[in-house]
Design an enzyme around this catalytic site. Structure first.
Site, PDB file in Angstrom:
ATOM      1  N   ARG A 127     -13.805 -51.849 -94.089  1.00  0.00           N
ATOM      2  CA  ARG A 127     -13.492 -50.911 -93.088  1.00  0.00           C
ATOM      3  C   ARG A 127     -12.107 -50.996 -93.130  1.00  0.00           C
ATOM      4  O   ARG A 127     -11.359 -51.959 -92.356  1.00  0.00           O
ATOM      5  CB  ARG A 127     -14.270 -51.037 -91.597  1.00  0.00           C
ATOM      6  CG  ARG A 127     -13.584 -50.174 -90.560  1.00  0.00           C
ATOM      7  CD  ARG A 127     -14.236 -50.323 -89.469  1.00  0.00           C
ATOM      8  NE  ARG A 127     -15.552 -49.530 -89.541  1.00  0.00           N
ATOM      9  CZ  ARG A 127     -16.171 -48.923 -88.395  1.00  0.00           C
ATOM     10  NH1 ARG A 127     -15.905 -49.385 -87.426  1.00  0.00           N
ATOM     11  NH2 ARG A 127     -17.454 -48.228 -88.637  1.00  0.00           N
ATOM     12  N   HIS A 159     -16.954 -41.838 -94.149  1.00  0.00           N
ATOM     13  CA  HIS A 159     -17.874 -42.934 -93.752  1.00  0.00           C
ATOM     14  C   HIS A 159     -19.456 -42.565 -94.205  1.00  0.00           C
ATOM     15  O   HIS A 159     -20.393 -42.119 -93.572  1.00  0.00           O
ATOM     16  CB  HIS A 159     -18.170 -42.555 -92.013  1.00  0.00           C
ATOM     17  CG  HIS A 159     -18.461 -43.810 -91.206  1.00  0.00           C
ATOM     18  ND1 HIS A 159     -18.963 -45.038 -91.793  1.00  0.00           N
ATOM     19  CD2 HIS A 159     -18.563 -44.065 -89.987  1.00  0.00           C
ATOM     20  CE1 HIS A 159     -19.359 -45.831 -91.007  1.00  0.00           C
ATOM     21  NE2 HIS A 159     -19.083 -45.250 -89.851  1.00  0.00           N
ATOM     22  N   GLN A 163     -22.658 -44.259 -92.561  1.00  0.00           N
ATOM     23  CA  GLN A 163     -23.072 -43.484 -91.437  1.00  0.00           C
ATOM     24  C   GLN A 163     -23.908 -42.229 -91.907  1.00  0.00           C
ATOM     25  O   GLN A 163     -25.147 -41.963 -91.290  1.00  0.00           O
ATOM     26  CB  GLN A 163     -21.856 -42.899 -90.486  1.00  0.00           C
ATOM     27  CG  GLN A 163     -22.262 -42.184 -89.289  1.00  0.00           C
ATOM     28  CD  GLN A 163     -23.021 -43.019 -88.358  1.00  0.00           C
ATOM     29  OE1 GLN A 163     -22.459 -44.081 -87.976  1.00  0.00           O
ATOM     30  NE2 GLN A 163     -24.207 -42.750 -87.931  1.00  0.00           N
ATOM     31  N   ASP A 198     -18.714 -36.193 -82.584  1.00  0.00           N
ATOM     32  CA  ASP A 198     -18.136 -37.585 -82.581  1.00  0.00           C
ATOM     33  C   ASP A 198     -16.910 -37.541 -81.719  1.00  0.00           C
ATOM     34  O   ASP A 198     -16.634 -36.388 -81.230  1.00  0.00           O
ATOM     35  CB  ASP A 198     -17.774 -37.587 -84.003  1.00  0.00           C
ATOM     36  CG  ASP A 198     -16.934 -39.065 -84.557  1.00  0.00           C
ATOM     37  OD1 ASP A 198     -17.084 -39.897 -83.684  1.00  0.00           O
ATOM     38  OD2 ASP A 198     -16.229 -39.291 -85.527  1.00  0.00           O
ATOM     39  N   CYS A 219     -22.413 -40.469 -84.035  1.00  0.00           N
ATOM     40  CA  CYS A 219     -22.355 -41.821 -84.893  1.00  0.00           C
ATOM     41  C   CYS A 219     -22.053 -42.861 -83.868  1.00  0.00           C
ATOM     42  O   CYS A 219     -22.582 -44.063 -84.052  1.00  0.00           O
ATOM     43  CB  CYS A 219     -21.349 -41.534 -85.735  1.00  0.00           C
ATOM     44  SG  CYS A 219     -19.825 -41.192 -85.067  1.00  0.00           S
ATOM     45  N   ARG A 237     -28.479 -47.539 -88.984  1.00  0.00           N
ATOM     46  CA  ARG A 237     -27.574 -48.144 -90.050  1.00  0.00           C
ATOM     47  C   ARG A 237     -27.971 -49.137 -90.708  1.00  0.00           C
ATOM     48  O   ARG A 237     -27.724 -49.317 -91.722  1.00  0.00           O
ATOM     49  CB  ARG A 237     -26.289 -48.475 -88.920  1.00  0.00           C
ATOM     50  CG  ARG A 237     -25.566 -47.175 -88.376  1.00  0.00           C
ATOM     51  CD  ARG A 237     -24.757 -46.257 -89.384  1.00  0.00           C
ATOM     52  NE  ARG A 237     -23.890 -47.052 -90.142  1.00  0.00           N
ATOM     53  CZ  ARG A 237     -22.603 -47.522 -89.783  1.00  0.00           C
ATOM     54  NH1 ARG A 237     -22.107 -47.008 -88.594  1.00  0.00           N
ATOM     55  NH2 ARG A 237     -21.836 -48.296 -90.518  1.00  0.00           N
TER      56      ARG A 237
HETATM   57  N1  NVA Z   1     -14.363 -40.837 -86.273  1.00  0.00           N
HETATM   58  C1  NVA Z   1     -14.659 -41.963 -85.757  1.00  0.00           C
HETATM   59  C2  NVA Z   1     -16.136 -42.691 -86.238  1.00  0.00           C
HETATM   60  C3  NVA Z   1     -16.285 -44.078 -85.454  1.00  0.00           C
HETATM   61  C4  NVA Z   1     -17.688 -44.616 -86.203  1.00  0.00           C
HETATM   62  C5  NVA Z   1     -13.669 -42.812 -86.108  1.00  0.00           C
HETATM   63  O1  NVA Z   1     -13.019 -42.924 -87.275  1.00  0.00           O
HETATM   64  O2  NVA Z   1     -13.138 -43.759 -85.084  1.00  0.00           O
HETATM   65  N1   CP Z   2     -20.796 -45.632 -86.038  1.00  0.00           N
HETATM   66  C1   CP Z   2     -20.164 -46.774 -86.210  1.00  0.00           C
HETATM   67  O1   CP Z   2     -19.519 -46.945 -87.362  1.00  0.00           O
HETATM   68  O2   CP Z   2     -19.937 -47.500 -85.165  1.00  0.00           O
HETATM   69  P1   CP Z   2     -18.835 -48.834 -85.261  1.00  0.00           P
HETATM   70  O3   CP Z   2     -17.477 -48.150 -85.143  1.00  0.00           O
HETATM   71  O4   CP Z   2     -19.400 -49.555 -83.956  1.00  0.00           O
HETATM   72  O5   CP Z   2     -19.271 -49.502 -86.343  1.00  0.00           O
END
Ligand code: NVA
Ligand code: CP
Length: 309
Positions: free
Chosen positions: A108, A135, A138, A227, A267, A295
């Site tokens: 990530r 992502h 997801q 989101d 998400c 997930r």
């Molecule tokens: N759009 C959000 C998704 C988190 C799972 C982010 O990138 O923070």
């Molecule tokens: N939806 C998701 O990716 O959650 P986290 O940021 O907690 O991993």
């Protein structure tokens, strides 16, 4: 060499519908086994996974670590302060060192280029656990959740409400492969990446709409999806975005316009009272928690796929 998969570093459009469906069917199968309490399937026995996190996480970290463990493997968590990829050490060096110890790397990161670089220099499969751009894990879990609750993805209407962010890009890339109606309703100036919209449109598989008219957009939706308005890395813009996103909160009134068939998806993490109300998250047609659980099941199938297990 990097493995090309729906979730490796690739754009996502090099993946066939057949591959996506194979992974989703595998997810259903392995999920049923795990839910029955059966722990005899141990395809990852003796295998190790490195998990690089440059950003916080609950779902991604726990679902990957637990899923890999339940299927026999061992996962190593590397938080933002551990390897400091790109700062303490170059990404291409991290890729090669971790490939020497592990059978799989999950990461990530902020910039999408980081996942591309990891995949380029790693000799084991690299799985994208979210970048600023997309992502994919997801969206695979979301697709699985739609199959379970609606029975299909084909010919559904998915309306995403809010910021045209990484989640939207993954929806668009899925829509380039599977046929459904995807609508992104966002404020002016917060539309998804134009090139990605073009990829989805020119694939000619799904109906794609990008609009600023949220009330019109949600009508007849099978899924209303939202989101956070400020993603990780944008938290200092949170107040500014709250002004710009007025009218885009998914609330009871908007779900009413969508219709009784509409499921709510998010998400997570959610900011209740900002992009979504507490009431719609807690409503009977909210499937955010089964979605979060999936997930793990979607990713288990993705890991089986990239490891050829
Ligand atoms: N759009 C959000 C998704 C988190 C799972 C982010 O990138 O923070
Ligand atoms: N939806 C998701 O990716 O959650 P986290 O940021 O907690 O991993």
């Amino acid at each position: 060499a990097a493995v090309s998969s729906p979730v490796a570093a690739s754009s996502g459009t090099d993946v066939k519908q057949e591959t996506i469906m194979k992974i989703l069917n595998r997810a259903i199968e392995v999920k049923a086994m795990l839910k029955s309490g059966d722990r005899s399937f141990q395809p990852f026995k003796g295998k190790s996974m490195a998990m690089i996190f440059a950003k916080p996480s609950m779902r991604t970290r726990v679902s990957f670590e637990t899923g890999f463990f339940l299927l026999g493997g061992h996962a190593v968590y590397l938080g933002p302060d551990d390897i400091q990829m790109g700062k303490r050490e170059e990404t291409r060096d991290v890729a090669r060192v971790l490939s020497g110890y592990n059978d799989i790397i999950m990461a990530r990161v902020f910039g999408h280029q980081d996942i591309l670089d990891l995949a380029k220099y790693a000799s084991v499969p690299v799985i994208n656990g979210l970048t600023d751009y997309n992502h994919p894990c997801q969206i695979m879990a979301d697709a699985l959740t739609m199959i379970e609750h609606i029975g299909r993805i084909e010919n559904t209407k998915v309306v995403y409400v809010g910021d045209g962010n990484n989640i939207v890009h993954s929806w668009l890339l899925l829509a380039a492969v599977l046929p459904f109606h995807f609508v992104c309703a966002c404020p002016k100036g917060f539309e998804p990446d134009a090139k990605t919209v073009e990829i989805a449109k020119s694939a000619g598989i799904s109906k794609i709409e990008i609009t600023n008219d949220v009330r019109e957009a949600v009508k007849g939706a099978d899924v209303v999806y939202t989101d956070v308005w400020a993603s990780m890395g944008q938290k200092e813009e949170a107040e500014y975005r709250k002004q710009k996103f007025q009218g885009f909160m998914v609330d009871e009134a908007l779900m009413e316009i969508a219709g009784p068939q509409a499921y709510l998806m998010h998400c997570l993490p959610a900011e209740r009272g900002v992009e979504v109300t507490d009431g719609v998250i807690e409503a009977p047609n909210s499937i955010v928690f089964p979605q979060a659980e999936n997930r793990m099941h979607a990713q288990n199938a993705i890991m089986l796929h990239v490891l050829g297990a």
